[in-house]
Design an enzyme around this catalytic site. Structure first.
Site, PDB file in Angstrom:
ATOM      1  N   GLY A 165      75.117 -26.827  66.396  1.00  0.00           N
ATOM      2  CA  GLY A 165      75.519 -25.510  65.587  1.00  0.00           C
ATOM      3  C   GLY A 165      76.413 -26.099  64.547  1.00  0.00           C
ATOM      4  O   GLY A 165      77.436 -26.581  64.594  1.00  0.00           O
ATOM      5  N   CYS A 177      74.588 -23.112  70.385  1.00  0.00           N
ATOM      6  CA  CYS A 177      75.789 -23.639  70.156  1.00  0.00           C
ATOM      7  C   CYS A 177      76.314 -24.812  71.049  1.00  0.00           C
ATOM      8  O   CYS A 177      75.738 -24.871  72.298  1.00  0.00           O
ATOM      9  CB  CYS A 177      76.814 -22.491  70.603  1.00  0.00           C
ATOM     10  SG  CYS A 177      76.246 -20.999  69.438  1.00  0.00           S
ATOM     11  N   ASN A 183      78.108 -20.503  74.919  1.00  0.00           N
ATOM     12  CA  ASN A 183      76.809 -20.651  74.415  1.00  0.00           C
ATOM     13  C   ASN A 183      75.621 -20.057  75.347  1.00  0.00           C
ATOM     14  O   ASN A 183      75.718 -20.277  76.435  1.00  0.00           O
ATOM     15  CB  ASN A 183      76.578 -22.210  74.730  1.00  0.00           C
ATOM     16  CG  ASN A 183      75.132 -22.870  74.344  1.00  0.00           C
ATOM     17  OD1 ASN A 183      74.731 -23.814  75.212  1.00  0.00           O
ATOM     18  ND2 ASN A 183      74.389 -22.262  73.769  1.00  0.00           N
ATOM     19  N   GLY A 184      75.071 -19.298  74.610  1.00  0.00           N
ATOM     20  CA  GLY A 184      73.929 -18.327  75.166  1.00  0.00           C
ATOM     21  C   GLY A 184      73.792 -17.109  74.566  1.00  0.00           C
ATOM     22  O   GLY A 184      74.199 -16.881  73.497  1.00  0.00           O
ATOM     23  N   TYR A 213      63.703 -30.526  71.932  1.00  0.00           N
ATOM     24  CA  TYR A 213      64.404 -30.578  70.796  1.00  0.00           C
ATOM     25  C   TYR A 213      65.911 -30.487  70.410  1.00  0.00           C
ATOM     26  O   TYR A 213      66.360 -31.387  69.727  1.00  0.00           O
ATOM     27  CB  TYR A 213      63.875 -29.398  69.898  1.00  0.00           C
ATOM     28  CG  TYR A 213      64.402 -28.944  68.605  1.00  0.00           C
ATOM     29  CD1 TYR A 213      64.078 -29.727  67.278  1.00  0.00           C
ATOM     30  CD2 TYR A 213      65.554 -28.080  68.383  1.00  0.00           C
ATOM     31  CE1 TYR A 213      64.610 -29.555  66.104  1.00  0.00           C
ATOM     32  CE2 TYR A 213      66.274 -27.734  67.164  1.00  0.00           C
ATOM     33  CZ  TYR A 213      65.601 -28.588  66.046  1.00  0.00           C
ATOM     34  OH  TYR A 213      66.306 -28.163  65.032  1.00  0.00           O
TER      35      TYR A 213
END
Ligand code: AMP
Length: 490
Positions: free
Chosen positions: A34, A5, A108-109, A249
């Site tokens: 996201g 995210c 985020n996580g 990536y």
């Protein structure tokens, strides 16, 4: 397969009340992290206002909605689910109300002990609106705030939660930004003429014409208020564990993360790949988009001419109607098309960042063969992905990961390539330029930087030891109540 995210928090100087616009543009810059849902929460001086929805940032917001979100302080989130179902209740920021007001949070996580914590909270009467672990964190913080001041409350929460987290809270007119003790997920701090910003990637700061100041340190909490920032170090770890997949990536090539320009890291990886796995190909082409910078690196080292052989349609959003079974081929060609003259009669080396299940590579190799390629060599900018990620990248289960149960020769056969080469662990780490002890390589090694039930921990137990220390066994590593490590800006 899901992306991580994106989070952002912005605190403008008091006289600005259009923070939502800045948060919106920052989210737009983080869209790659996201695409499933987006949300913005602002504090208008009296209360938190929030707007969230499913879809791309541009689909969720229009001028009118942004106009309603007036205020000088706000947070935002672009979501791809790693925990919790894909539904409106699980969109973020999450808001909870308690006796002294309300808190909104964007995360985020992924927590590995979220179910356990949720169970404990539910036992003592807490009621949840969503299935996301973010709401668990918000509940924990509220409980601690009833007993402690802010840094102490946050530290107490960090002792309880295990996993990866960058958190951005909206707390009255204040933003709190926290990076987990291992610094698994990225977070950086920037300065704008009109205030301060924290964001998952520096590209969001660039978009707002701001200046990157630095990365938020693992275990650090920043407090942003009235366009100024204070720093508290709540936990200290000898060895951080930055997610290696960000470099391979996820992150945008124009982002600077933990001191590295992602573009440079990817060029280096491509060069390593060429060094370790040379070919007699005449054309090097990326598998777009994630293979582009890697392929440039491969071309630079090998001298093989660079020519794009595949074009990706960038406009396939959530609303894309999947053609029925009979039109499968159309669906594939809609997403990716071959530039035939660049392929016909050529010996190709196709460069991509990773093979997860193997379906993308197989499909692409078949496409270029059909278009007349003489040879198809595949080169991959990561070592084989052989273990799942529990820390924020929802890749696939172990059973689905092709490299979890096949050798390189086996994968080569499945994807139907003439040759297949993955960059080595050593080559990858050298190319990124961060010591391997400071990276999370769980998906590539099956060894994780913190305790995950049923999985192995990194052998050099330092990360685990440090983490246990955070759990309360060695308080000397933690700051005393209210202690401040100094302000970043005066
Ligand atoms: P697969 O077909 O499962 O082997 O997928 C490999 C492709 O997915 C590669 O082209 C990658 O660029 C891309 N990819 C790798 N990891 C992820 C991820 N976590 N989310 C979305 N795409 C990914």
């Amino acid at each position: 397969m899901h992306d991580a995210c994106g989070v952002v928090g912005i605190s403008l100087k008091e006289n600005c009340n259009n923070v939502a616009k800045s948060v919106y543009y920052a989210l737009y810059a983080l869209q790659h992290r996201g695409q499933e849902a987006a949300g913005i929460a602002v504090h208008d001086g009296k209360a938190i206002r929030i707007h969230r929805g499913m879809g791309l940032v541009a689909e969720v917001f229009n001028d009118a909605q942004i106009g309603l979100l007036r205020g000088s302080v706000g947070i935002g989130h672009a979501r791809y689910p790693t925990t919790g179902r894909s539904c409106i209740e699980n969109t973020q920021p999450v808001m909870v109300r308690y006796k002294d007001g309300a808190i909104a949070v964007a995360h985020n996580g992924n927590l590995v002990n979220s179910a356990l914590l949720r169970g404990q909270l539910e036992q003592s009467g807490d009621i949840f609106n969503s299935s996301s672990d973010t709401e668990v964190i918000a509940h924990l913080l509220v409980r601690e705030l009833l007993r402690h001041d802010l840094p102490e409350a946050m530290r107490a929460v960090m002792r309880k939660i295990v996993g990866s987290y960058t958190l951005v809270f909206l707390f009255g007119d204040t933003i709190l930004a926290v990076r987990d003790p291992l610094g698994i997920k990225p977070l950086c701090l920037g300065e704008m003429d009109t205030g301060m910003i924290v964001a998952s990637e520096s590209a969001a700061i660039d978009t707002l014409n701001g200046k990157l100041i630095r990365d938020v340190k693992p275990g650090e909490m920043l407090v942003l208020r009235n366009g100024e920032v204070k720093s508290y170090r709540l936990a200290r770890t000898q060895n951080p564990a930055h997610c290696i997949f960000e470099y391979i990536y996820f992150a945008r090539p124009d982002s600077i993360m933990d001191g590295r320009l992602i573009y440079d890291a990817r060029i280096n990886i491509g060069q390593k790949l060429a060094e370790e796995h040379p070919t007699d190909a005449d054309t090097v082409s990326p598998i777009p988009d994630s293979g582009i910078t890697l392929a440039v690196g491969y071309h630079k080292h090998s001298g093989i001419s660079y020519k794009e052989c595949l074009m990706k349609n960038r406009y396939i959003g959530r609303t894309f109607i999947m053609p029925d079974q009979g039109m499968r081929e159309t669906a594939v060609r809609l997403k990716m098309n071959v530039i035939k003259p660049n392929v016909q009669g050529h010996k190709l080396v196709l460069v991509d960042d990773s093979i997860v299940r193997g379906t993308t590579s197989r499909r692409i190799v078949d496409m270029v063969r059909k278009a007349g390629a003489e040879k198809v060599n595949v080169r991959i900018g990561s070592p084989p992905i052989m273990a799942p990620c529990y820390l924020g990248i929802d890749m696939a289960s172990r059973e689905e990961l092709i490299a979890a149960y096949k050798t390189v020769a086996g994968v080569e056969a499945v994807i139907n390539a003439d040759s297949l080469g993955y960059v080595s662990h050593k080559g990858l780490v050298e190319a990124i330029g961060i010591p391997k002890e400071h990276l999370c390589m769980g998906c590539l090694t099956g060894m994780y930087p913190l305790e995950i039930p049923g999985e192995k921990c990194v052998a050099a137990q330092t990360k685990l030891t440090e983490y246990l220390a955070l759990e309360g066994e060695d308080d000397s590593l933690l700051l005393k109540k209210g202690q401040r490590l100094g302000t970043v800006l005066k």
